[in-house]
Design a protein around this motif. Sequence first.
Motif, PDB file in Angstrom:
ATOM      1  N   VAL A 349       0.854  -1.188   0.000  1.00 59.33           N
ATOM      2  CA  VAL A 349       0.000   0.000   0.000  1.00 59.33           C
ATOM      3  C   VAL A 349       0.890   1.238   0.000  1.00 59.33           C
ATOM      4  N   GLN A 350       0.461   2.301  -0.688  1.00 58.19           N
ATOM      5  CA  GLN A 350       1.235   3.533  -0.767  1.00 58.19           C
ATOM      6  C   GLN A 350       0.438   4.704  -0.207  1.00 58.19           C
ATOM      7  N   CYS A 351       1.143   5.605   0.448  1.00 59.98           N
ATOM      8  CA  CYS A 351       0.545   6.841   0.953  1.00 59.98           C
ATOM      9  C   CYS A 351       1.012   8.016   0.094  1.00 59.98           C
ATOM     10  N   VAL A 352       0.223   9.083   0.098  1.00 60.65           N
ATOM     11  CA  VAL A 352       0.607  10.295  -0.631  1.00 60.65           C
ATOM     12  C   VAL A 352       1.825  10.915   0.045  1.00 60.65           C
ATOM     13  N   ASP A 353       2.451  11.888  -0.624  1.00 60.74           N
ATOM     14  CA  ASP A 353       3.603  12.558  -0.037  1.00 60.74           C
ATOM     15  C   ASP A 353       3.229  13.161   1.317  1.00 60.74           C
ATOM     16  N   PRO A 354       4.099  13.017   2.330  1.00 59.56           N
ATOM     17  CA  PRO A 354       3.790  13.578   3.647  1.00 59.56           C
ATOM     18  C   PRO A 354       3.722  15.108   3.575  1.00 59.56           C
ATOM     19  N   PRO A 355       2.791  15.722   4.285  1.00 57.99           N
ATOM     20  CA  PRO A 355       2.637  17.184   4.221  1.00 57.99           C
ATOM     21  C   PRO A 355       3.801  17.903   4.899  1.00 57.99           C
ATOM     22  N   GLU A 356       4.156  19.036   4.342  1.00 61.72           N
ATOM     23  CA  GLU A 356       5.211  19.858   4.948  1.00 61.72           C
ATOM     24  C   GLU A 356       4.621  20.725   6.066  1.00 61.72           C
ATOM     25  N   VAL A 357       5.490  21.144   6.980  1.00 58.61           N
ATOM     26  CA  VAL A 357       5.080  21.950   8.128  1.00 58.61           C
ATOM     27  C   VAL A 357       5.849  23.260   8.107  1.00 58.61           C
ATOM     28  N   ILE A 358       5.129  24.360   8.244  1.00 59.69           N
ATOM     29  CA  ILE A 358       5.771  25.687   8.269  1.00 59.69           C
ATOM     30  C   ILE A 358       6.708  25.761   9.462  1.00 59.69           C
ATOM     31  N   ASN A 359       7.921  26.226   9.193  1.00 56.74           N
ATOM     32  CA  ASN A 359       8.983  26.331  10.208  1.00 56.74           C
ATOM     33  C   ASN A 359       9.403  24.958  10.745  1.00 56.74           C
ATOM     34  N   GLY A 360       9.077  23.885   9.969  1.00 55.35           N
ATOM     35  CA  GLY A 360       9.436  22.551  10.411  1.00 55.35           C
ATOM     36  C   GLY A 360      10.314  21.822   9.395  1.00 55.35           C
ATOM     37  N   GLU A 361      10.942  20.754   9.824  1.00 51.65           N
ATOM     38  CA  GLU A 361      11.774  19.919   8.977  1.00 51.65           C
ATOM     39  C   GLU A 361      11.325  18.451   9.112  1.00 51.65           C
ATOM     40  N   MET A 362      11.590  17.674   8.042  1.00 50.44           N
ATOM     41  CA  MET A 362      11.217  16.251   8.035  1.00 50.44           C
ATOM     42  C   MET A 362      12.451  15.376   7.883  1.00 50.44           C
ATOM     43  N   ASP A 363      12.447  14.240   8.561  1.00 49.72           N
ATOM     44  CA  ASP A 363      13.485  13.219   8.436  1.00 49.72           C
ATOM     45  C   ASP A 363      12.832  11.894   8.104  1.00 49.72           C
ATOM     46  N   GLY A 364      13.604  11.014   7.471  1.00 53.14           N
ATOM     47  CA  GLY A 364      13.094   9.691   7.133  1.00 53.14           C
ATOM     48  C   GLY A 364      13.206   9.434   5.647  1.00 53.14           C
ATOM     49  N   ASN A 365      12.460   8.454   5.169  1.00 49.79           N
ATOM     50  CA  ASN A 365      12.457   8.118   3.753  1.00 49.79           C
ATOM     51  C   ASN A 365      11.547   9.082   3.008  1.00 49.79           C
ATOM     52  N   LEU A 366      12.118  10.158   2.530  1.00 52.83           N
ATOM     53  CA  LEU A 366      11.330  11.222   1.918  1.00 52.83           C
ATOM     54  C   LEU A 366      11.072  11.001   0.441  1.00 52.83           C
ATOM     55  N   GLU A 367      11.811  10.064  -0.187  1.00 50.64           N
ATOM     56  CA  GLU A 367      11.633   9.811  -1.612  1.00 50.64           C
ATOM     57  C   GLU A 367      10.448   8.872  -1.838  1.00 50.64           C
ATOM     58  N   PRO A 368       9.578   9.215  -2.788  1.00 47.77           N
ATOM     59  CA  PRO A 368       8.463   8.312  -3.083  1.00 47.77           C
ATOM     60  C   PRO A 368       8.985   7.028  -3.747  1.00 47.77           C
ATOM     61  N   PRO A 369       8.250   5.913  -3.695  1.00 50.76           N
ATOM     62  CA  PRO A 369       6.920   5.825  -3.085  1.00 50.76           C
ATOM     63  C   PRO A 369       7.009   5.667  -1.572  1.00 50.76           C
ATOM     64  N   HIS A 370       5.972   6.153  -0.897  1.00 52.85           N
ATOM     65  CA  HIS A 370       5.891   6.029   0.554  1.00 52.85           C
ATOM     66  C   HIS A 370       5.000   4.834   0.863  1.00 52.85           C
ATOM     67  N   ILE A 371       5.633   3.675   1.003  1.00 53.92           N
ATOM     68  CA  ILE A 371       4.879   2.429   1.143  1.00 53.92           C
ATOM     69  C   ILE A 371       4.514   2.179   2.603  1.00 53.92           C
ATOM     70  N   TYR A 372       3.765   1.113   2.795  1.00 54.68           N
ATOM     71  CA  TYR A 372       3.300   0.710   4.128  1.00 54.68           C
ATOM     72  C   TYR A 372       4.459   0.679   5.116  1.00 54.68           C
ATOM     73  N   ARG A 373       4.240   1.294   6.283  1.00 56.93           N
ATOM     74  CA  ARG A 373       5.176   1.372   7.408  1.00 56.93           C
ATOM     75  C   ARG A 373       6.321   2.358   7.197  1.00 56.93           C
ATOM     76  N   THR A 374       6.258   3.174   6.132  1.00 57.61           N
ATOM     77  CA  THR A 374       7.239   4.250   5.984  1.00 57.61           C
ATOM     78  C   THR A 374       7.065   5.243   7.133  1.00 57.61           C
ATOM     79  N   VAL A 375       8.163   5.639   7.789  1.00 63.24           N
ATOM     80  CA  VAL A 375       8.108   6.529   8.959  1.00 63.24           C
ATOM     81  C   VAL A 375       8.691   7.888   8.597  1.00 63.24           C
ATOM     82  N   ILE A 376       7.985   8.939   8.986  1.00 61.67           N
ATOM     83  CA  ILE A 376       8.442  10.326   8.794  1.00 61.67           C
ATOM     84  C   ILE A 376       8.513  10.992  10.161  1.00 61.67           C
ATOM     85  N   ASN A 377       9.645  11.659  10.446  1.00 62.37           N
ATOM     86  CA  ASN A 377       9.837  12.390  11.700  1.00 62.37           C
ATOM     87  C   ASN A 377       9.837  13.894  11.436  1.00 62.37           C
ATOM     88  N   TYR A 378       9.224  14.646  12.342  1.00 63.27           N
ATOM     89  CA  TYR A 378       9.153  16.102  12.238  1.00 63.27           C
ATOM     90  C   TYR A 378       9.906  16.741  13.405  1.00 63.27           C
TER      91      TYR A 378
END
Length: 432
Positions: A349-378
């Motif tokens: 299963v794939q999820c859409v691109d994770p949303p960005e946060v104003i004044n925030g940064e993201m870590d993790g597997n940022l390159e698509p596809p974002h498959i099941y159990r992909t983790v994003i840290n803010y």
Amino acid sequence: MNLGYNIVFFISVAIHVSAEASSTCGVPPSYPHTKVADKYIQLNKYNHGEKVIYRCAESYTESRGIRSIMCDNGKWTRLKLKCEKKTCGSAGDLFNGYFNYTGSLFGDKAYAVCNEGFTLKGMEYRTCKDSVWTGEIPTCEEGREPQISQAGITCPYPSVANSMKLGEAVSVYRVRDSVTIVCSEGFLLTGDEQITCGPDGQWQTQLPQCLPSSPDSILIFKPDIIFYCTCGVPPFYPNRHLSQSYLTKTNFSLGDRVRYSCGIGYMRVRGTVYSTCVRGNWTPLTLRCERKSCGSAGEIDFGNFVYTGVEFGDTATGVCNEGFQLVGQNVRHCMNDGWDGRVPVCEPVQCVDPPEVINGEMDGNLEPPHIYRTVINYRCRKGKLIGASEIYCTKDGTWSAPPPECKGSKYLFLSNHSYTKCTICLFPLKNL
């Protein structure tokens, strides 16, 4: 001049021969549970682009992959054919008992076990042979005395002088096998026309006799025999069909025989295919047909098949593991020639691109596809992070939580010379 020409010619020939040799292949390689098709066995040289067909070895069946390899510039491509042991599936339902399996693959046995208070009648086990279980399902009868196993007990060939040979030749007669005796023309039967192989290896009842008779004796002593010289339409049997050449015929003479065959999706396991017109009646058909087995419906990566069974008419439904979705037809049907359709595929299963946060940064597997159990840290560059600092792609194709926010600190004026710190300010603050 001629010498130079000859040298160039021989060099050209040598280069050509060398190039040709480097592009040919030798004997095809061996692979487990497979064999090269018969027409390729005698060949030991193949040109570039030529193919060789493989088949599954005896007691194995094709499950997936391509059956051919090709000679590619002197090297054989790799065989992708996958063969697995033939399976017989269920040995059947044993009322008041059950089957104890050593397995359900070729050569395995299913031993019949009766519940307490019941005794087995029939063969004590069935053997998996070529995708079907041998023999018939035994029975568990209440209150019977223990009996000696009938496995291996046979009866001799029922030789009756001046009788007709009915049906196909059978080399072994086992317990409960029946044979119908029909006398040749000019002879009359004395005794029972149908005999059965008993548990002691003897025919029950005794073998009849075919005694000579004259037309006068038939008329005087057995006048009713005249009404036996024809038979009507052969009887109908479930899952067994009369051969087409007999379908339109309504009258049959004494000694005529008709041929039956197993219906679509069924296969012969024992008995003769013929029924004979005897004394105005058709002899009982001993042909036994059982549903064909399709074996395994295949292997699904990241999933499996759920079976209603593996015999004709059964279905196999593809089910994916959690976090995977099925691509292709999810249900396969066991048909006369095997499972229909193809083995489906389970894709993550794939999820859409994770949303960005104003004044925030993201870590993790940022390159698509974002498959099941992909983790994003803010984390926040400015302000304080409000919400979940970690989100992941769920089995439903959605993120586990909404994106967090990065909020700055404000001071709220409450009264004269009094301020309080506002961690979350949902409205603009002004000095009052």
